[in-house]
Write an enzyme that holds these catalytic residues in place. Structure first.
Site, PDB file in Angstrom:
ATOM      1  N   HIS A  76     -54.393  22.231 111.377  1.00 47.86           N
ATOM      2  CA  HIS A  76     -53.367  21.184 110.763  1.00 47.86           C
ATOM      3  C   HIS A  76     -52.233  21.763 110.324  1.00 47.86           C
ATOM      4  O   HIS A  76     -50.803  21.496 110.687  1.00 47.86           O
ATOM      5  CB  HIS A  76     -53.852  20.148 109.883  1.00 47.86           C
ATOM      6  CG  HIS A  76     -52.488  18.868 110.074  1.00 47.86           C
ATOM      7  ND1 HIS A  76     -52.353  18.462 109.810  1.00 47.86           N
ATOM      8  CD2 HIS A  76     -51.953  19.512 108.448  1.00 47.86           C
ATOM      9  CE1 HIS A  76     -51.620  17.200 109.203  1.00 47.86           C
ATOM     10  NE2 HIS A  76     -50.675  18.363 108.422  1.00 47.86           N
ATOM     11  N   GLU A  77     -52.908  22.646 109.685  1.00 47.17           N
ATOM     12  CA  GLU A  77     -51.424  23.732 108.646  1.00 47.17           C
ATOM     13  C   GLU A  77     -51.606  24.571 109.058  1.00 47.17           C
ATOM     14  O   GLU A  77     -50.442  25.105 109.085  1.00 47.17           O
ATOM     15  CB  GLU A  77     -52.811  24.255 107.544  1.00 47.17           C
ATOM     16  CG  GLU A  77     -53.103  23.405 106.160  1.00 47.17           C
ATOM     17  CD  GLU A  77     -51.856  21.893 106.080  1.00 47.17           C
ATOM     18  OE1 GLU A  77     -50.891  22.580 106.032  1.00 47.17           O
ATOM     19  OE2 GLU A  77     -52.303  21.186 105.598  1.00 47.17           O
ATOM     20  N   HIS A  80     -48.489  24.048 111.390  1.00 54.08           N
ATOM     21  CA  HIS A  80     -46.904  23.527 110.856  1.00 54.08           C
ATOM     22  C   HIS A  80     -46.556  25.186 110.422  1.00 54.08           C
ATOM     23  O   HIS A  80     -45.352  25.450 110.469  1.00 54.08           O
ATOM     24  CB  HIS A  80     -47.492  23.028 108.468  1.00 54.08           C
ATOM     25  CG  HIS A  80     -47.877  21.950 108.846  1.00 54.08           C
ATOM     26  ND1 HIS A  80     -46.713  21.001 108.899  1.00 54.08           N
ATOM     27  CD2 HIS A  80     -49.168  21.189 108.565  1.00 54.08           C
ATOM     28  CE1 HIS A  80     -47.316  19.890 108.748  1.00 54.08           C
ATOM     29  NE2 HIS A  80     -48.296  20.249 108.115  1.00 54.08           N
TER      30      HIS A  80
END
Length: 168
Positions: A76-77, A80
């Site tokens: 998820h990170e 980003h």
């Protein structure tokens, strides 16, 4: 490394490298390896620092949810960071980020975690209005005490008043 065992850090690094390798193959280019840190507090599981190419993980939640962090939070990170490197400043969980989550990592584009947060949740204080009671975080409580903020009930529009009770 702050507050994390070596084995857990090693597993996180492996997951991070696997994500970057997938992205390198998918986009056919080389992305820089992000720095991994464990200096995140509160209820957030992870946070990407776009300009620093850094991911900060919550060490307490990581220890309590190892598998989910390795399989979901780290990708998820990373998504980003990749979104920022590919598209610049766009909506944090917008179409570009979602396409990376689903296309590169083959994961659902979930924007929030469902981890138990009792071990990292800060103190809360009870406030009330005419119609009900509210728990306020210590941050909001302190703002009220310093006369920097006041909070209003959305239903009855009355200013919330501290009851004198600390909930946790």
């Amino acid at each position: 490394m702050k507050k994390i065992e070596f084995e857990l850090h090693y597993q996180a690094q492996k997951a991070l490298h696997a994500c970057i390798d997938k992205a390198n193959r998918y986009f056919q280019r080389q992305f820089p390896m992000p720095l991994l840190s464990y200096q995140l507090r509160g209820k957030a599981a992870g946070k990407a620092y776009l300009q620093l190419n850094q991911i900060r993980l919550n060490p307490i939640l990581f220890k309590e949810n190892k598998t989910a962090f390795l399989e979901e939070v780290i990708p998820h990170e990373v998504a980003h960071l990749l979104t920022y490197q590919l598209y610049g400043r766009v909506k944090p969980h917008g179409a570009e980020w979602q396409s990376i989550m689903q296309g590169v990592f083959l994961l659902p584009a979930n924007t929030t975690h469902q981890f138990a947060v009792a071990s990292v949740q800060g103190k809360t204080f009870q406030y009330r209005c005419q119609c009900r009671e509210f728990p306020l975080t210590i941050r909001r409580h302190n703002k009220v005490l310093r006369n920097e903020a006041s909070y209003t009930c959305q239903k009855c529009r009355q200013t919330l008043i501290f009851t004198g009770i600390q909930l946790s």
